[in-house]
Write an enzyme that holds these catalytic residues in place. Structure first.
Site, PDB file in Angstrom:
ATOM      1  N   ARG A   1     -24.016 -61.828  61.602  1.00 21.49           N
ATOM      2  CA  ARG A   1     -23.854 -61.327  62.051  1.00 21.49           C
ATOM      3  C   ARG A   1     -24.441 -60.191  61.772  1.00 21.49           C
ATOM      4  NH1 ARG A   1     -20.910 -56.282  60.152  1.00 21.49           N
ATOM      5  NH2 ARG A   1     -19.541 -54.727  62.300  1.00 21.49           N
TER       6      ARG A   1
ATOM      7  N   LYS B   1     -27.232 -55.019  53.593  1.00 21.16           N
ATOM      8  CA  LYS B   1     -26.595 -54.634  53.009  1.00 21.16           C
ATOM      9  C   LYS B   1     -27.217 -55.257  51.225  1.00 21.16           C
ATOM     10  CE  LYS B   1     -22.081 -56.592  55.156  1.00 21.16           C
ATOM     11  NZ  LYS B   1     -21.057 -57.387  54.752  1.00 21.16           N
TER      12      LYS B   1
END
Length: 279
Positions: free
Chosen positions: A261, A227
């Protein structure tokens, strides 16, 4: 005190001796995922990627049919079902636990009928009918915090106290599920890195991982792989954020996160093996 997460066909200890963090591998069956660019969209490629993740030691495969990257448009119910359900049926008996990443109640219902082990909802089960869709059954339910929606969440994220506000939101959503009669052992939380947060908000939440777990008394899933919060610190583009992402996963696990994750399963599994051995 709750010490296990009821995860469909599996039970994961998250308190006490011998707790092992679980690696959730991302399987996006979308044409516009921010990271893997839709390369796993076809069933054949999705299965191939699932098989590789299994070889790499994945614990959970998280299947998503709608991109939630900033600015992404919504996907129709029919399109999402057509993307997700064939993959669910193809991989559900391959060994790892299966999660479906959706906020649509009808997708939740179909996934639960198919026997998935978790529903992972970026919308915190706020859609009308979502709680009813997941009320019965034994799959885990991951409640995520998101400010606004994917189309607008990164335009101007604002908080007076990001950690306190995220805790308050997650507590309220967990209580809504409990009030519906859902077993608390099915619940876990996700602070929602990148979902309506600045870089500073994201790192404040990462530093507060232990506080979130302690105050809410629920296991935590951390999803920060590749991210922008990783890119902001490393200066690397999406495809070069593996090392930074593994570092972020270890930072979360060191503070008690049960599930990470990730896109880079093999590297995260290896890093966690070494980290656990050193504890």
């Amino acid at each position: 005190m709750q010490s296990t997460l009821q995860f469909g066909r599996y039970n994961y200890a998250w308190r006490g001796e011998g707790v092992r963090a679980r690696v959730m591998g991302i399987l996006n069956v979308t044409p516009d995922s921010f990271s893997d660019g839709g390369q796993y969209q076809s069933l054949e490629f999705a299965l191939s990627h699932a098989e590789q993740m299994i070889l790499d030691g994945v614990d959970i495969i998280d299947i998503g049919g709608e991109s939630t990257r900033p600015g992404s448009p919504p996907v129709s119910l029919d399109d999402e079902l057509q993307r997700v359900m064939p993959v669910v049926y193809a991989v559900r008996d391959m060994g790892p636990a299966i999660s479906v990443d959706t906020y649509k109640p009808q997708v939740m219902r179909e996934a639960i009928i198919a026997g998935v082990d978790m529903i992972n909802d970026v919308n915190g089960f706020r859609a009308p009918g979502a709680i009813d869709a997941v009320r019965d059954g034994d799959c885990a339910l991951c409640i995520m915090h998101m400010q606004s929606d994917p189309q607008h969440m990164q335009l101007a994220p604002s908080y007076a106290d990001v950690v306190g506000e995220v805790i308050a939101f997650l507590r309220a959503r967990a209580q809504a599920l409990l009030d519906a009669g859902i077993d608390p052992r099915r619940l876990c939380i996700d602070p929602g890195f990148g979902f309506g947060k600045t870089v500073e908000h994201n790192y404040a939440l990462l530093k507060a991982t232990g506080r979130l777990i302690d105050e809410l008394n629920l296991p935590l899933l951390a999803g920060l792989s590749r991210k922008s919060m990783v890119g902001a610190i490393t200066g690397k583009p999406v495809e070069q954020r593996m090392a930074g992402s593994v570092g972020g996963a270890l930072a979360a696990v060191a503070q008690g996160a049960l599930i990470v994750r990730v896109h880079d399963v093999a590297e995260t599994v290896d890093a966690l093996k070494v980290w656990h051995a050193a504890q």
